[in-house]
Design a protein around this motif. Structure first.
Motif, PDB file in Angstrom:
ATOM      1  N   LEU A 292      14.756  -9.601  -7.490  1.00  0.00           N
ATOM      2  CA  LEU A 292      13.658  -9.208  -8.365  1.00  0.00           C
ATOM      3  C   LEU A 292      13.351 -10.288  -9.402  1.00  0.00           C
ATOM      4  N   ASN A 293      14.389 -10.981  -9.867  1.00  0.00           N
ATOM      5  CA  ASN A 293      14.208 -12.075 -10.827  1.00  0.00           C
ATOM      6  C   ASN A 293      13.498 -13.266 -10.196  1.00  0.00           C
ATOM      7  N   GLY A 294      13.666 -13.426  -8.874  1.00  0.00           N
ATOM      8  CA  GLY A 294      13.132 -14.601  -8.202  1.00  0.00           C
ATOM      9  C   GLY A 294      14.077 -15.783  -8.251  1.00  0.00           C
ATOM     10  N   LEU A 295      15.338 -15.537  -8.587  1.00  0.00           N
ATOM     11  CA  LEU A 295      16.369 -16.583  -8.734  1.00  0.00           C
ATOM     12  C   LEU A 295      15.961 -17.617  -9.786  1.00  0.00           C
ATOM     13  N   THR A 296      16.179 -17.272 -11.018  1.00  0.00           N
ATOM     14  CA  THR A 296      15.871 -18.147 -12.141  1.00  0.00           C
ATOM     15  C   THR A 296      16.965 -19.196 -12.317  1.00  0.00           C
ATOM     16  N   GLU A 297      16.726 -20.138 -13.212  1.00  0.00           N
ATOM     17  CA  GLU A 297      17.736 -21.167 -13.489  1.00  0.00           C
ATOM     18  C   GLU A 297      19.022 -20.539 -14.005  1.00  0.00           C
ATOM     19  N   SER A 298      18.899 -19.510 -14.831  1.00  0.00           N
ATOM     20  CA  SER A 298      20.100 -18.846 -15.348  1.00  0.00           C
ATOM     21  C   SER A 298      20.844 -18.115 -14.228  1.00  0.00           C
ATOM     22  N   ASP A 299      20.102 -17.581 -13.251  1.00  0.00           N
ATOM     23  CA  ASP A 299      20.744 -16.955 -12.085  1.00  0.00           C
ATOM     24  C   ASP A 299      21.577 -17.988 -11.329  1.00  0.00           C
ATOM     25  N   TYR A 300      20.984 -19.154 -11.107  1.00  0.00           N
ATOM     26  CA  TYR A 300      21.709 -20.214 -10.406  1.00  0.00           C
ATOM     27  C   TYR A 300      22.957 -20.643 -11.173  1.00  0.00           C
ATOM     28  N   ARG A 301      22.830 -20.736 -12.501  1.00  0.00           N
ATOM     29  CA  ARG A 301      24.003 -21.114 -13.303  1.00  0.00           C
ATOM     30  C   ARG A 301      25.099 -20.063 -13.167  1.00  0.00           C
ATOM     31  N   ARG A 302      24.699 -18.799 -13.164  1.00  0.00           N
ATOM     32  CA  ARG A 302      25.683 -17.724 -13.001  1.00  0.00           C
ATOM     33  C   ARG A 302      26.348 -17.806 -11.628  1.00  0.00           C
ATOM     34  N   ILE A 303      25.544 -17.975 -10.593  1.00  0.00           N
ATOM     35  CA  ILE A 303      26.085 -18.043  -9.236  1.00  0.00           C
ATOM     36  C   ILE A 303      27.048 -19.221  -9.097  1.00  0.00           C
TER      37      ILE A 303
END
Length: 269
Positions: free
Chosen positions: A132-143
């Motif tokens: 739903l977020n669209g994989l944001t930069e913060s999502d990538y950092r978390r992953i």
């Protein structure tokens, strides 16, 4: 001709597949195509896939019955119009420059490229939020922060320095890899006699290497394997059957047989 074709086989993992496709949105342009092979998927998955809203059109191949990893990928290769075929599994989130790095890695030579796999485990509700977020930069950092490299990664890197192409051919894998389409066609692609789990990619890497293609690692091309439950007993049984078939195929190559037996014992002891 396209610059690259992304080949993604899938079987009933839509919550993961849609996330992988979402991660490719910012990377796909008119020079890149994405081929999704539905290998024995349910009607519900096929119906739900049609409802996805993505920033690019996918090319879809539908096998109504499960034909297996080799035949599914081969159908993708035959459909591909890209100079470079990039293999991506349906449960691996690609890094933000995944496509461009694979393509650039093929400059100045005949190569088959293998990237880095990191493992990460999330519940379904987290995968839903990423989508739903669209994989944001913060999502990538978390992953990236939550992921861990495969076991024994430092030892594997040292082994590759010592044994070179001998070990690279025997450890070729297709969850994050690429090769020129003409090289894949020249070695008759995946051997469809491999059924079940394991060794079809090892066999492909071996034959590519023997044909003059150099297997290269690019550890900067990371994808994040979304760990999920597997039937380890079934995997081990299928792997052993395929392993015995692979050994028969390379009969006479004593060095490769020794390396293959050593690694198989190390992993499945």
């Amino acid at each position: 001709m396209k610059k690259a074709s992304i080949v993604i086989p899938t079987m009933n993992k839509l919550s993961r597949l849609r996330l992988i496709l979402k991660a490719l949105e910012s990377q796909v342009d008119e020079t890149v195509e994405v081929i999704v092979i539905f290998d024995g998927c349910s009607e519900k998955v096929l119906c739900d896939f049609k409802k996805l809203k993505l920033g690019f059109e996918t090319i879809q191949i539908i096998h109504s019955e499960n034909v297996g990893r080799s035949k599914a990928r081969n159908s993708g290769i035959l459909k591909a119009s890209g100079e470079i075929v990039i293999f991506l599994d349906d449960d691996r989130i690609p890094c933000s420059d995944f496509i461009s790095k694979h393509v650039m890695s093929h400059k100045n030579g005949r190569f088959a490229i293998v990237g880095q796999r990191n493992n990460v485990e999330y519940p379904e509700e987290v995968l839903e939020q990423f989508y739903l977020n669209g994989l944001t930069e913060s999502d990538y950092r978390r992953i990236d922060g939550d992921s861990i490299p495969e076991p024994y990664e430092p030892a594997k890197k040292i082994a590759r320095l010592i044994f070179g192409q001998l070990i690279e051919r025997i450890t070729f894998s297709t969850g994050n890899s690429s090769a020129r389409r003409q090289d894949l066609i020249a070695v008759n692609m995946f051997d469809e006699n491999f059924t079940g789990w394991g060794l079809e990619d090892t066999d492909l890497g071996y034959r590519l290497g023997k044909s003059g293609v150099k297997i290269k690692r690019n550890f900067s091309i990371v994808n994040y394997h979304l760990v999920h439950p597997v039937n380890k007993s079934q995997q081990s049984s299928e792997n052993q059957k395929n392993f015995e078939y692979f050994l028969r195929k390379i009969k006479g190559d004593k060095a490769s047989i020794w390396m293959a037996k050593f690694l198989n014992k190390l992993i499945y002891r």
